[in-house]
Design a protein around this motif. Structure first.
Motif, PDB file in Angstrom:
ATOM      1  N   VAL A 275       0.897  -1.093  -0.149  1.00 44.67           N
ATOM      2  CA  VAL A 275       0.018   0.183   0.080  1.00 44.67           C
ATOM      3  C   VAL A 275       0.765   1.227  -0.016  1.00 44.67           C
ATOM      4  CG1 VAL A 275      -1.763   1.337   1.172  1.00 44.67           C
ATOM      5  CG2 VAL A 275      -1.729  -1.164   1.211  1.00 44.67           C
ATOM      6  N   CYS A 276       1.042   1.965  -1.326  1.00 44.65           N
ATOM      7  CA  CYS A 276       1.636   3.129  -1.358  1.00 44.65           C
ATOM      8  C   CYS A 276       1.143   4.509  -0.961  1.00 44.65           C
ATOM      9  CB  CYS A 276       2.479   3.046  -2.788  1.00 44.65           C
ATOM     10  SG  CYS A 276       3.419   1.793  -2.968  1.00 44.65           S
ATOM     11  N   VAL A 277       1.339   5.251   0.098  1.00 41.82           N
ATOM     12  CA  VAL A 277       0.845   6.349   0.412  1.00 41.82           C
ATOM     13  C   VAL A 277       1.597   7.451  -0.060  1.00 41.82           C
ATOM     14  CG1 VAL A 277      -0.046   7.745   2.377  1.00 41.82           C
ATOM     15  CG2 VAL A 277      -0.355   5.129   2.282  1.00 41.82           C
TER      16      VAL A 277
ATOM     17  N   ALA B 145      -1.516  13.511 -11.293  1.00 39.41           N
ATOM     18  CA  ALA B 145      -2.043  12.410 -12.093  1.00 39.41           C
ATOM     19  C   ALA B 145      -0.927  11.385 -12.439  1.00 39.41           C
ATOM     20  CB  ALA B 145      -2.967  12.838 -13.122  1.00 39.41           C
ATOM     21  N   ARG B 146       0.088  11.988 -12.982  1.00 35.45           N
ATOM     22  CA  ARG B 146       1.312  11.154 -13.667  1.00 35.45           C
ATOM     23  C   ARG B 146       1.865  10.416 -12.487  1.00 35.45           C
ATOM     24  NH1 ARG B 146       3.740  15.379 -15.933  1.00 35.45           N
ATOM     25  NH2 ARG B 146       2.702  14.896 -18.118  1.00 35.45           N
ATOM     26  N   GLN B 147       2.126  11.163 -11.366  1.00 33.54           N
ATOM     27  CA  GLN B 147       2.884  10.499 -10.218  1.00 33.54           C
ATOM     28  C   GLN B 147       1.995   9.551  -9.780  1.00 33.54           C
ATOM     29  OE1 GLN B 147       5.699  11.861  -9.114  1.00 33.54           O
ATOM     30  NE2 GLN B 147       5.828  10.729  -7.387  1.00 33.54           N
ATOM     31  N   VAL B 148       0.608   9.467  -9.625  1.00 33.03           N
ATOM     32  CA  VAL B 148       0.016   8.529  -8.992  1.00 33.03           C
ATOM     33  C   VAL B 148      -0.128   7.320 -10.230  1.00 33.03           C
ATOM     34  CG1 VAL B 148      -2.538   7.693  -8.574  1.00 33.03           C
ATOM     35  CG2 VAL B 148      -1.582  10.001  -7.519  1.00 33.03           C
ATOM     36  N   ARG B 149      -0.235   7.711 -11.388  1.00 28.54           N
ATOM     37  CA  ARG B 149      -0.335   6.735 -12.182  1.00 28.54           C
ATOM     38  C   ARG B 149       1.014   5.849 -12.422  1.00 28.54           C
ATOM     39  NH1 ARG B 149      -1.698   9.607 -16.229  1.00 28.54           N
ATOM     40  NH2 ARG B 149       0.340   9.805 -17.221  1.00 28.54           N
ATOM     41  N   ALA B 150       2.203   6.515 -12.320  1.00 26.69           N
ATOM     42  CA  ALA B 150       3.402   5.724 -12.227  1.00 26.69           C
ATOM     43  C   ALA B 150       3.606   4.794 -11.137  1.00 26.69           C
ATOM     44  CB  ALA B 150       4.541   6.797 -12.097  1.00 26.69           C
TER      45      ALA B 150
ATOM     46  N   PRO C 271      -3.389   8.429  -2.536  1.00 29.02           N
ATOM     47  CA  PRO C 271      -2.786   9.939  -2.513  1.00 29.02           C
ATOM     48  C   PRO C 271      -3.486  10.528  -1.275  1.00 29.02           C
ATOM     49  CG  PRO C 271      -4.306   9.910  -4.126  1.00 29.02           C
ATOM     50  CD  PRO C 271      -4.041   8.451  -3.765  1.00 29.02           C
ATOM     51  N   VAL C 272      -2.892  11.316  -0.496  1.00 26.88           N
ATOM     52  CA  VAL C 272      -3.479  12.101   0.608  1.00 26.88           C
ATOM     53  C   VAL C 272      -3.030  13.448   0.303  1.00 26.88           C
ATOM     54  CG1 VAL C 272      -3.242  12.606   3.110  1.00 26.88           C
ATOM     55  CG2 VAL C 272      -2.845  10.061   2.315  1.00 26.88           C
ATOM     56  N   PHE C 273      -4.285  14.398   0.398  1.00 22.37           N
ATOM     57  CA  PHE C 273      -4.066  15.746  -0.024  1.00 22.37           C
ATOM     58  C   PHE C 273      -4.477  16.682   1.229  1.00 22.37           C
ATOM     59  CE2 PHE C 273      -5.405  13.611  -3.911  1.00 22.37           C
ATOM     60  CZ  PHE C 273      -4.480  14.454  -4.638  1.00 22.37           C
ATOM     61  N   HIS C 274      -3.487  17.668   1.512  1.00 19.14           N
ATOM     62  CA  HIS C 274      -3.979  18.830   2.618  1.00 19.14           C
ATOM     63  C   HIS C 274      -4.679  19.715   1.547  1.00 19.14           C
ATOM     64  CE1 HIS C 274      -3.380  19.843   6.443  1.00 19.14           C
ATOM     65  NE2 HIS C 274      -2.986  21.311   6.363  1.00 19.14           N
ATOM     66  N   TRP C 275      -5.818  19.963   1.861  1.00 20.22           N
ATOM     67  CA  TRP C 275      -6.812  20.861   0.905  1.00 20.22           C
ATOM     68  C   TRP C 275      -7.815  21.465   1.419  1.00 20.22           C
ATOM     69  CZ3 TRP C 275      -8.438  16.726  -3.329  1.00 20.22           C
ATOM     70  CH2 TRP C 275      -9.240  15.731  -2.714  1.00 20.22           C
ATOM     71  N   GLY C 276      -8.644  21.966   0.463  1.00 18.52           N
ATOM     72  CA  GLY C 276      -9.901  22.732   0.853  1.00 18.52           C
ATOM     73  C   GLY C 276      -9.725  24.216   1.768  1.00 18.52           C
ATOM     74  N   ALA C 277     -10.697  24.582   2.255  1.00 16.27           N
ATOM     75  CA  ALA C 277     -10.995  25.633   3.019  1.00 16.27           C
ATOM     76  C   ALA C 277     -11.300  25.473   4.679  1.00 16.27           C
ATOM     77  CB  ALA C 277     -11.900  26.853   2.551  1.00 16.27           C
ATOM     78  N   GLU C 278     -10.537  26.198   5.653  1.00 18.78           N
ATOM     79  CA  GLU C 278     -10.830  25.710   6.869  1.00 18.78           C
ATOM     80  C   GLU C 278     -12.340  26.039   7.238  1.00 18.78           C
ATOM     81  OE1 GLU C 278      -8.101  27.020   9.870  1.00 18.78           O
ATOM     82  OE2 GLU C 278      -6.522  26.712   8.763  1.00 18.78           O
ATOM     83  N   LYS C 279     -12.746  25.095   7.881  1.00 15.44           N
ATOM     84  CA  LYS C 279     -14.351  25.129   8.321  1.00 15.44           C
ATOM     85  C   LYS C 279     -15.371  25.185   7.287  1.00 15.44           C
ATOM     86  CE  LYS C 279     -12.464  26.452  12.374  1.00 15.44           C
ATOM     87  NZ  LYS C 279     -12.399  25.336  13.489  1.00 15.44           N
TER      88      LYS C 279
ATOM     89  N   ASN D 268      -6.796   7.696 -12.626  1.00  9.99           N
ATOM     90  CA  ASN D 268      -5.140   7.401 -12.896  1.00  9.99           C
ATOM     91  C   ASN D 268      -4.840   6.283 -11.957  1.00  9.99           C
ATOM     92  OD1 ASN D 268      -3.902   9.015 -15.266  1.00  9.99           O
ATOM     93  ND2 ASN D 268      -5.420  10.230 -14.363  1.00  9.99           N
ATOM     94  N   GLY D 269      -5.512   5.611 -11.212  1.00  6.58           N
ATOM     95  CA  GLY D 269      -5.185   4.493 -10.550  1.00  6.58           C
ATOM     96  C   GLY D 269      -5.171   4.458  -9.169  1.00  6.58           C
ATOM     97  N   ALA D 270      -5.453   5.493  -8.444  1.00  3.88           N
ATOM     98  CA  ALA D 270      -5.935   5.708  -6.903  1.00  3.88           C
ATOM     99  C   ALA D 270      -6.818   4.944  -6.455  1.00  3.88           C
ATOM    100  CB  ALA D 270      -6.054   7.161  -6.436  1.00  3.88           C
ATOM    101  N   ALA D 271      -6.486   3.870  -5.336  1.00  6.52           N
ATOM    102  CA  ALA D 271      -7.577   3.025  -4.754  1.00  6.52           C
ATOM    103  C   ALA D 271      -8.536   3.856  -3.983  1.00  6.52           C
ATOM    104  CB  ALA D 271      -6.652   1.985  -3.911  1.00  6.52           C
ATOM    105  N   ALA D 272      -7.942   5.158  -3.267  1.00  3.79           N
ATOM    106  CA  ALA D 272      -8.925   5.848  -2.518  1.00  3.79           C
ATOM    107  C   ALA D 272      -8.096   7.138  -2.373  1.00  3.79           C
ATOM    108  CB  ALA D 272      -8.718   5.027  -0.887  1.00  3.79           C
TER     109      ALA D 272
END
Length: 219
Positions: free
Chosen positions: A134-136, A165-170, A180-188, A206-210
């Protein structure tokens, strides 16, 4: 088999308030059972574990610093990996990040999402679960942009959509599962922004399982 948690921060004043120590980490008393449900917990380490009191090239309202020995708490909670692709990993400059990486390595906790340059920040963490790899991979989608690494500068892993997308696909060609884990969005904010939906769908295609996300400080 695996659990993901959001922003994790253990400041001095809370440790003191709960009369916590490495031997008696009372600060975790009400959540320990949740972590005990899995042998593979992944958290977002929101801040740095350092003895540095200054540093950082960006003026910020909040700089998050934890005791240098804070990573010692993690193995007892079955935390095998932390993501550092967030908006606080460079709060105390490269020294703060380096101290954090060194202390996490000393506790045999994998750290992903930040490093001395973009190549190291993009290195995935790998967990072996039921015979599968499991690659994170941790990506930072938050400001300040000065915290984003490049080929010659330390920082967090920020990529444009196509490169993400290219990174995840590779990775999907060499790992059984890619998360993939993203720190994103707007607080609250209780709803994702349109770009979050587009990016999530893109990496899934592009291949992400979750897709895991954190940063808004709400469920």
């Amino acid at each position: 088999d695996i659990q993901f948690f959001g922003d994790f921060y253990i400041p001095w004043h809370i440790l003191k308030k709960t009369n916590s120590s490495i031997a008696r980490p009372r600060v975790f008393s009400k959540i320990r059972a949740i972590f005990a449900k899995s042998d593979n917990n992944v958290i977002n380490f929101e801040g740095v574990a350092t003895g540095v009191f200054s540093g950082g090239s960006v003026e910020k309202k909040y700089r998050l610093r934890m005791p240098l020995w804070a990573p010692k708490f993690l193995p007892a909670l079955n935390i095998r990996m932390v993501t550092l692709g967030n908006n606080h990993s460079l709060d105390f400059g490269y020294q703060g990040l380096f101290d954090t990486l060194a202390r996490l390595e000393g506790e045999r906790v994998q750290a992903v999402g930040a490093g001395r340059n973009l190549d190291t920040a993009l290195r995935p963490g790998v967990l072996r679960i039921r015979g599968q790899s499991v690659c994170v991979q941790s990506f930072n989608r938050t400001l300040p942009a000065e915290f984003w690494a490049d080929r010659a500068r330390e920082g967090t892993a920020y990529l444009h959509f196509t490169d993400t997308a290219r990174q995840v696909r590779a990775l999907s060609h060499i790992c059984d599962l890619v998360i993939p884990v993203f720190h994103w969005g707007a607080e609250k904010s209780l709803k994702p922004k349109p770009y979050q939906i587009r990016l999530a769908e893109l990496v899934i295609d592009n291949g992400a399982a979750a897709v895991i996300g954190h940063h808004p400080h709400v469920i």
